[in-house]
Scaffold this active site. Structure first.
Site, PDB file in Angstrom:
ATOM      1  N   LYS A   1      34.689  17.282  38.176  1.00 55.72           N
ATOM      2  CA  LYS A   1      33.259  17.367  37.899  1.00 55.72           C
ATOM      3  C   LYS A   1      33.020  18.216  36.652  1.00 55.72           C
ATOM      4  O   LYS A   1      32.276  17.847  35.761  1.00 55.72           O
ATOM      5  CB  LYS A   1      32.546  17.955  39.119  1.00 55.72           C
ATOM      6  CG  LYS A   1      31.047  18.067  38.959  1.00 55.72           C
ATOM      7  CD  LYS A   1      30.385  18.525  40.238  1.00 55.72           C
ATOM      8  CE  LYS A   1      28.912  18.835  39.949  1.00 55.72           C
ATOM      9  NZ  LYS A   1      28.191  19.313  41.114  1.00 55.72           N
TER      10      LYS A   1
ATOM     11  N   GLU B   1      43.846  23.662  37.669  1.00 53.21           N
ATOM     12  CA  GLU B   1      44.886  22.832  38.285  1.00 53.21           C
ATOM     13  C   GLU B   1      44.857  21.419  37.698  1.00 53.21           C
ATOM     14  O   GLU B   1      45.897  20.837  37.363  1.00 53.21           O
ATOM     15  CB  GLU B   1      44.648  22.737  39.802  1.00 53.21           C
ATOM     16  CG  GLU B   1      44.865  24.029  40.566  1.00 53.21           C
ATOM     17  CD  GLU B   1      43.598  24.874  40.676  1.00 53.21           C
ATOM     18  OE1 GLU B   1      42.691  24.736  39.824  1.00 53.21           O
ATOM     19  OE2 GLU B   1      43.523  25.671  41.630  1.00 53.21           O
TER      20      GLU B   1
ATOM     21  N   GLY C   1      30.675  18.502  44.474  1.00 57.90           N
ATOM     22  CA  GLY C   1      32.057  18.010  44.476  1.00 57.90           C
ATOM     23  C   GLY C   1      32.471  17.453  45.827  1.00 57.90           C
ATOM     24  O   GLY C   1      33.048  16.369  45.932  1.00 57.90           O
ATOM     25  N   ARG C   2      32.163  18.193  46.913  1.00 59.04           N
ATOM     26  CA  ARG C   2      32.608  17.756  48.242  1.00 59.04           C
ATOM     27  C   ARG C   2      31.744  16.635  48.808  1.00 59.04           C
ATOM     28  O   ARG C   2      31.988  16.165  49.920  1.00 59.04           O
ATOM     29  CB  ARG C   2      32.647  18.960  49.187  1.00 59.04           C
ATOM     30  CG  ARG C   2      31.370  19.775  49.241  1.00 59.04           C
ATOM     31  CD  ARG C   2      31.594  21.132  49.905  1.00 59.04           C
ATOM     32  NE  ARG C   2      30.414  21.991  49.850  1.00 59.04           N
ATOM     33  CZ  ARG C   2      30.102  22.780  48.828  1.00 59.04           C
ATOM     34  NH1 ARG C   2      30.868  22.820  47.753  1.00 59.04           N
ATOM     35  NH2 ARG C   2      29.024  23.543  48.867  1.00 59.04           N
TER      36      ARG C   2
ATOM     37  N   GLU D   1      33.344  24.974  52.903  1.00 55.03           N
ATOM     38  CA  GLU D   1      32.857  25.340  51.571  1.00 55.03           C
ATOM     39  C   GLU D   1      31.323  25.289  51.553  1.00 55.03           C
ATOM     40  O   GLU D   1      30.678  26.019  50.817  1.00 55.03           O
ATOM     41  CB  GLU D   1      33.445  24.416  50.494  1.00 55.03           C
ATOM     42  CG  GLU D   1      33.392  25.019  49.099  1.00 55.03           C
ATOM     43  CD  GLU D   1      34.136  24.209  48.041  1.00 55.03           C
ATOM     44  OE1 GLU D   1      33.640  23.139  47.646  1.00 55.03           O
ATOM     45  OE2 GLU D   1      35.204  24.658  47.589  1.00 55.03           O
TER      46      GLU D   1
ATOM     47  N   HIS E   1      51.377  17.409  70.810  1.00 53.52           N
ATOM     48  CA  HIS E   1      52.742  17.934  70.905  1.00 53.52           C
ATOM     49  C   HIS E   1      52.940  19.123  69.976  1.00 53.52           C
ATOM     50  O   HIS E   1      54.070  19.523  69.709  1.00 53.52           O
ATOM     51  CB  HIS E   1      53.738  16.816  70.587  1.00 53.52           C
ATOM     52  CG  HIS E   1      53.625  15.676  71.554  1.00 53.52           C
ATOM     53  ND1 HIS E   1      54.309  15.649  72.745  1.00 53.52           N
ATOM     54  CD2 HIS E   1      52.834  14.568  71.537  1.00 53.52           C
ATOM     55  CE1 HIS E   1      53.984  14.544  73.406  1.00 53.52           C
ATOM     56  NE2 HIS E   1      53.083  13.878  72.695  1.00 53.52           N
TER      57      HIS E   1
ATOM     58  N   LYS F   1      39.457  32.701  41.262  1.00 53.71           N
ATOM     59  CA  LYS F   1      39.706  31.976  40.003  1.00 53.71           C
ATOM     60  C   LYS F   1      39.696  32.947  38.828  1.00 53.71           C
ATOM     61  O   LYS F   1      40.537  32.872  37.936  1.00 53.71           O
ATOM     62  CB  LYS F   1      38.607  30.930  39.772  1.00 53.71           C
ATOM     63  CG  LYS F   1      38.715  29.677  40.587  1.00 53.71           C
ATOM     64  CD  LYS F   1      37.646  28.683  40.111  1.00 53.71           C
ATOM     65  CE  LYS F   1      37.459  27.555  41.094  1.00 53.71           C
ATOM     66  NZ  LYS F   1      36.319  26.704  40.773  1.00 53.71           N
TER      67      LYS F   1
HETATM   68  O1  F6P Z   1      37.014  25.603  43.544  1.00 54.60           O
HETATM   69  C1  F6P Z   1      36.131  24.867  44.290  1.00 54.60           C
HETATM   70  C2  F6P Z   1      35.644  23.655  43.561  1.00 54.60           C
HETATM   71  O2  F6P Z   1      34.686  23.990  42.639  1.00 54.60           O
HETATM   72  C3  F6P Z   1      35.138  22.619  44.543  1.00 54.60           C
HETATM   73  O3  F6P Z   1      33.832  22.841  44.921  1.00 54.60           O
HETATM   74  C4  F6P Z   1      35.364  21.361  43.801  1.00 54.60           C
HETATM   75  O4  F6P Z   1      35.326  20.245  44.648  1.00 54.60           O
HETATM   76  C5  F6P Z   1      36.720  21.623  43.207  1.00 54.60           C
HETATM   77  O5  F6P Z   1      36.701  22.988  42.878  1.00 54.60           O
HETATM   78  C6  F6P Z   1      37.081  20.792  41.996  1.00 54.60           C
HETATM   79  O6  F6P Z   1      36.146  20.953  40.973  1.00 54.60           O
HETATM   80  P1  F6P Z   1      36.095  19.955  39.757  1.00 54.60           P
HETATM   81  O7  F6P Z   1      35.764  18.606  40.274  1.00 54.60           O
HETATM   82  O8  F6P Z   1      35.044  20.507  38.848  1.00 54.60           O
HETATM   83  O9  F6P Z   1      37.450  19.953  39.092  1.00 54.60           O
END
Ligand code: F6P
Length: 547
Positions: free
Chosen positions: A205, A211, A265-266, A351, A382, A511
């Site tokens: 987003k 990452e 995002g979620r 979240e 199990h 972060k």
């Molecule tokens: O670190 C949390 C977050 O901001 C989430 O809310 C989001 O889904 C995820 O990181 C990834 O964010 P992006 O889509 O901006 O890479």
């Protein structure tokens, strides 16, 4: 004269009193005829059974008063209307617009968002169809056999969960998901891929998430090493709200699919973030997923509170969390293809509702979001069901189960699956007394001291609540309904707690510190801000790598 509505606090107090004065156990409530009918609701083939909880007609009524007192319907209508209910980010919350019919205008800040939604969906459909048919191909002209989504959090969990859930509908290229910054994740996948037939989708987003940017750079190098710099534009697409940042990465404009800041995002699997799903199952099936969610939206907006599945599921959650004091809830799909649903719901729920401050910035006065966790049944039985049955904490369970699987030739498996799911909710509720345990041992031939010694270990306290969500089949439409049901559950719970479910400031501090630590960690030095514990850990690494 209309009766005054109770306040939220008064409704919670009345519920606490009813809980304190309860008599009997859940199983005893079934002596009232019609308990199942009174404490379950159907929406088409989707049935929510909450009769195996301690709710009574009185407490359900009080919970409905609670929803009314919290003005859930007013906030719901504000969300659907595009009001800026995400107060801390000053944003509308309109993931529902992504699955709504295109014909009715929906102005957000004075601009109708529906044409842009429809336009992006049409571009996604065209792109997905062309990839699936090989009309959009790699730099050397080979059709794509593999699609790799690079994203994390909401840019990963939605598509990964939905793609897994809808495996029987896959008729496109294979889809893979890389999320973790741990190089092992992408390295293990790259070993299996042919660069000439691989398409990478970078989903972020913000297009700043470390990452994702790190994995995208590694994927870029994978393509450049094998096919040359010129191949990048043919082998990458991107999904983001930050179109300028995507362009700077070198992705061709016709491969960039946008969405909007009013999609969290979620809550984004319905947007361009769903592109890998669309490539896997095709645009029409993806449309059925959207239609399922839209159907649940319509139900949420129109059904009276006491018939409204998301509202009732939320009220059961509030009852367990705030009245009974249970700190967690388990989600156990008896549906292997929903294996990632618990992880998806962890982000959606934790979240969204892992908050300690109300919408007006005050400390909350009662517990908010529970710990959400789970695994598919029967595997979970199990692994950790021992604790659910005999542990010292009571953990309410959400069971999910389909009447039929996609493998008619394996009906014996489905019968076992269903029998196990139903048996677990019964066992949690009924339990087994000391007397029953002793009788059972005696029936097995034990006697005297042996019975006395062993029987206590075989007692099940029972009276442990669960809800069951039953549906005909896990098809795209049903999956859309289930996801939207849970989205709205989270919304209703947040409304009652008066917290903002749509920001996530709690992820920021870690972060920031990681960014601050990185230069020192990379140089083998100790970051200035590090505590003695962190310094000790780094010194340990240093000693190992120096040896
Ligand atoms: O670190 C949390 C977050 O901001 C989430 O809310 C989001 O889904 C995820 O990181 C990834 O964010 P992006 O889509 O901006 O890479």
């Amino acid at each position: 004269m209309t009766a005054a509505r109770p306040t939220v606090d008064a409704a919670f107090e009345a519920l606490a009193t009813a809980w304190k004065n309860r008599t009997g156990r859940i199983v005893d409530l079934f002596s009232t005829p019609g308990r199942f009918e009174d404490f379950s609701r159907a929406y088409g083939d989707l049935l929510l059974d909450f009769s195996k909880t301690a709710l009574t007609a009185e407490t359900l009524g009080l919970l409905l008063d609670l929803a009314a007192a919290a003005r859930v319907e007013t906030l719901r209508d504000a969300m659907f209307a595009g009001d800026h209910i995400n107060l801390t980010e000053d944003r509308a919350v309109l993931h529902t617009a992504l699955r709504a019919a295109a014909d009715e205008p929906l102005p957000v800040d004075g601009i109708d968002v529906k044409p842009a939604v429809a336009d992006t969906l049409a571009r996604l459909r065209a792109f997905a169809a062309a990839v699936r048919e090989g009309r959009i191909a790699g730099a050397r002209g080979h059709a794509f056999t593999d699609v790799v989504n690079i994203g994390i959090g909401g840019s990963d969990l939605g598509p990964v969960m939905v793609t897994g859930a809808l495996a029987p509908y896959h008729d496109g290229p294979r889809c893979h998901f890389v999320s973790n910054v741990d190089g092992a994740h992408i390295a293990d996948l790259m070993k299996t891929l042919n660069p000439a037939t691989t398409l990478f989708i970078v989903a972020s987003k913000t297009f700043t998430t470390v990452e994702t940017m790190c994995n995208a750079a590694t994927a870029r190098a994978f393509i450049v090493d094998a096919l040359g710099e010129d191949a990048v534009s043919a082998h990458f697409a991107a999904v983001s709200t930050a179109l300028d940042k995507v362009a700077a990465f070198g992705i061709a404009p016709d491969r960039i699919f946008g969405f909007w800041d009013w999609v969290g995002g979620r809550y984004s699997v319905w947007s361009a973030v769903g592109l890998p799903v669309m490539i896997a199952i095709g645009p029409d099936r993806f449309g059925e997923l959207l239609a399922g969610a839209a159907a649940m939206d319509a139900h949420f907006c129109s059904a009276p509170l006491d018939q409204n599945l998301p509202v009732l599921l939320a009220l059961v959650g509030l009852w367990h969390r705030n009245v009974c004091g249970f700190p967690s809830r388990a989600v156990i799909p008896y549906d292997q293809r929903l294996a990632r649903l618990p992880a998806y719901l962890q982000q959606l729920d934790m979240e969204s509702n892992g908050k300690s401050v109300t919408r007006d910035g005050k400390a909350v006065t009662r517990p908010t979001g529970p710990i959400v966790w789970g695994e598919p049944g029967t595997n979970a039985q199990h692994a950790f069901f021992q604790l659910l049955h005999q542990g010292t904490d009571i953990i309410p369970v959400d069971f999910l189960v389909a009447a039929e699987g996609h493998e008619p030739q394996l009906k014996n498996h489905q019968d076992l699956l269903v029998a196990n799911c139903l048996a677990q909710s019964e066992a949690l509720m009924r339990g087994r007394t000391l007397e029953e345990a002793a009788d059972q041992l005696r029936a097995k031939g034990l006697a005297g001291e042996a019975v006395e010694r062993i029987a206590p270990h075989r007692v099940f306290p029972g009276d442990r609540p669960s809800v069951t969500l039953a549906y005909a089949r896990l098809d795209p439409f049903t999956l859309g309904r289930i996801i939207a049901l849970y989205e709205h559950r989270v919304f209703v719970e947040a409304a009652v707690w008066n917290i903002n479910a749509f920001d996530q400031w709690g992820v920021e501090l870690g972060k920031e510190l990681a960014t601050a630590f990185l230069p020192a960690v990379a140089a083998g030095e100790v970051p200035a801000q590090a505590s003695p514990s962190t310094r000790g850990l780094l010194a340990h690494f240093e000693a190992i790598t120096a040896a």
